[in-house]
Each structure stands twice: as structure tokens, then as C-alpha cells.
Design a protein around this motif. Structure first.
Motif, short mmCIF file in Angstrom:
data_model
loop_
_atom_site.label_atom_id
_atom_site.label_comp_id
_atom_site.label_asym_id
_atom_site.label_seq_id
_atom_site.Cartn_x
_atom_site.Cartn_y
_atom_site.Cartn_z
N PHE A 187 -47.61 -44.22 8.68
CA PHE A 187 -47.07 -44.99 9.80
C PHE A 187 -46.77 -44.09 11.01
N ASP A 188 -46.42 -42.83 10.76
CA ASP A 188 -46.18 -41.89 11.86
C ASP A 188 -47.44 -41.65 12.68
N SER A 189 -48.60 -41.74 12.02
CA SER A 189 -49.87 -41.42 12.69
C SER A 189 -50.64 -42.65 13.14
N HIS A 190 -50.09 -43.84 12.92
CA HIS A 190 -50.78 -45.07 13.31
C HIS A 190 -49.90 -45.91 14.24
N THR A 191 -50.52 -46.45 15.27
CA THR A 191 -49.81 -47.37 16.16
C THR A 191 -50.34 -48.78 15.91
N GLY A 192 -49.53 -49.74 16.20
CA GLY A 192 -49.96 -51.13 16.00
C GLY A 192 -49.72 -51.60 14.58
N TRP A 193 -50.02 -52.87 14.35
CA TRP A 193 -49.76 -53.51 13.06
C TRP A 193 -50.88 -53.21 12.07
N VAL A 194 -50.51 -53.07 10.81
CA VAL A 194 -51.49 -52.92 9.72
C VAL A 194 -51.11 -53.86 8.59
N THR A 195 -52.10 -54.31 7.86
CA THR A 195 -51.84 -55.17 6.71
C THR A 195 -51.56 -54.30 5.48
N GLY A 196 -50.92 -54.91 4.50
CA GLY A 196 -50.68 -54.21 3.26
C GLY A 196 -51.98 -53.85 2.57
N GLU A 197 -52.98 -54.71 2.70
CA GLU A 197 -54.29 -54.47 2.08
C GLU A 197 -54.97 -53.24 2.66
N SER A 198 -54.96 -53.13 4.00
CA SER A 198 -55.61 -51.98 4.63
C SER A 198 -54.83 -50.70 4.33
#
Length: 222
Positions: A167-178
Motif C-alpha cells: 500500500f505504501d508503493s501504490h496509489t489509488g484503490w485496489v481490490t482484494g483479488e488483485s
């Protein structure tokens, strides 16, 4: 935020060290140098809180750089990084007051422990005007911030750290599956960890109803 200097002649190792430092929100890269002479010149003019210093470099070895840092009374802590695991090199660097000693190749987790040792020492000295024996022991052993934390049942520190760094290296929403796919973890495991992080306000949770089917949970860094 602590300012870090990387002193490493191998560009690939230097890049990895920079990435590892950047993963810790309390540290930032102040500069990166391929030899000790350039690093010393920078330190004399600008300073740094922490130096990640390789032992074997051209022109000037890491030990020579460390000796010069002490001789010039430059106020900075040093983490030594080397492929050498002989006792002589270790003893010499320890006598010169390094805060930690990392032998290549080292894991990300071990690198982060070295950073936490530095943080723990700084915090202990900053928050206390008078030191008792227990606190002195903690400072000397650098153990106060790296002891195992108490987590709820089913939460493993290593896996939690892996999810947090995602999460520190990603911006925006992500799904649990991804998230499960990217981290090679089961969806059940991911849900367990994201629920823990949501509860602790480290990440935010939302629901996407526009999937054309079953609503999908979304997560992002808070």
C-alpha cells in the motif's frame, strides 16, 4: 525525517539500498555516491543523519571513510554494508562505532531492522534527559524498537509488513483479488490482513457496486 547518504560503488546495490530506504517513511535519501571521497566532501558541507557505507570501494575504503568521519567529528551514524564476514573487519568497524553491520546479500527485512535500530537510538536519546540503566541497555543494544510486537491471532509480522509496503508503493484503490494475486497470498489471508489495517486506520475501505455482479471491496492507503 532522517536524511540518509548511500555510499556504494556498485550501481545495482546502490539502487537496491535506495529502494529499501525509501520503503521506510521515516527516512529519505539525501544523496548517493560511488566513492568515499565524494561522500566525505558532501558530509563536511551538508551533513546527514545516517550513512549506509560499503567497505570495499575504489580510492578510499569504507573503513577509511569511517575513520575520517570520526576524525572530523562529523555527527552522523553509520551502517556498514559489505561482502566481508571476517572477524577483523567486523571488529574494526565496531570499534569505530557503527550502529549495525550488514553482510551482502541481505534481505529487505534485515535492512529495515538496521534502520529501526537507528530510529530507536535517536528516539531514546531525544526523549530522555536522564538515563537509567535499563534505558542505557536499550540504547546500547538498540533493541527498544525491534522487539516483536503483539499482534492479534493469525497476524504474522513479516506478512503484515509485506502488505503494508504494498500500500505504501501504490496509489489509488485496489481490490482484494488483485492484492492477493500481486502478493501471492490467498484471498482469505488478504482479507484478514486488510481488515486489521482498516481497523487500525492504516488503509481505507470502499465498495464498488458497478461490477455487473457481486459488489467488490476496494482498499487504498489512508
Amino acid at each position: 525525517m532522517y536524511k540518509v547518504l548511500i555510499v556504494e560503488d556498485d550501481p545495482m546495490v546502490a539502487m537496491i539500498n535506495e529502494q529499501y530506504v525509501s520503503m521506510n517513511k521515516d527516512f529519505s535519501i539525501e544523496g548517493s555516491f560511488r566513492n568515499g571521497q565524494e561522500a566525505l566532501s558532501f558530509l563536511e558541507k551538508n551533513g546527514a543523519d545516517l550513512v549506509i557505507l560499503d567497505v570495499y570501494m575504489p580510492y578510499m575504503s569504507g573503513i577509511e571513510v569511517l575513520k575520517k568521519i570520526r576524525e572530523l567529528k562529523i555527527k552522523t551514524e553509520v551502517i556498514m554494508v559489505t561482502a566481508a564476514n571476517d572477524t577483523e573487519t567486523l571488529e574494526e568497524t565496531m570499534h569505530l562505532g557503527v550502529i549495525d553491520y550488514l553482510v551482502k546479500p541481505f534481505a529487505l527485512e534485515r535492512f529495515q531492522v538496521a534502520l529501526e535500530k537507528y530510529s530507536a537510538k535517536v528516539a531514546a536519546l531525544k526523549n530522555q534527559s536522564v538515563l537509567d540503566q535499563s534505558l542505557i541497555d536499550d540504547i546500547i543494544t538498540n533493541s527498544s524498537k525491534i522487539k516483536s510486537k503483539d499482534y492479534p491471532k493469525g497476524i504474522q509480522e513479516k506478512t503484515l509488513l509485506k502488505v503494508q509496503r504494498y500500500f505504501d508503493s501504490h496509489t489509488g484503490w485496489v481490490t482484494g483479488e488483485s492484492l492477493a494475486n500481486d502478493l501471492s497470498l490467498s484471498l482469505v489471508t488478504i482479507r484478514h490482513y486488510v481488515n486489521y489495517l482498516v481497523k487500525n486506520n492504516e488503509i481505507s475501505e470502499s465498495i464498488n457496486y458497478e461490477t455487473g455482479g457481486r459488489p467488490s471491496f476496494l482498499y487504498k492507503k489512508s
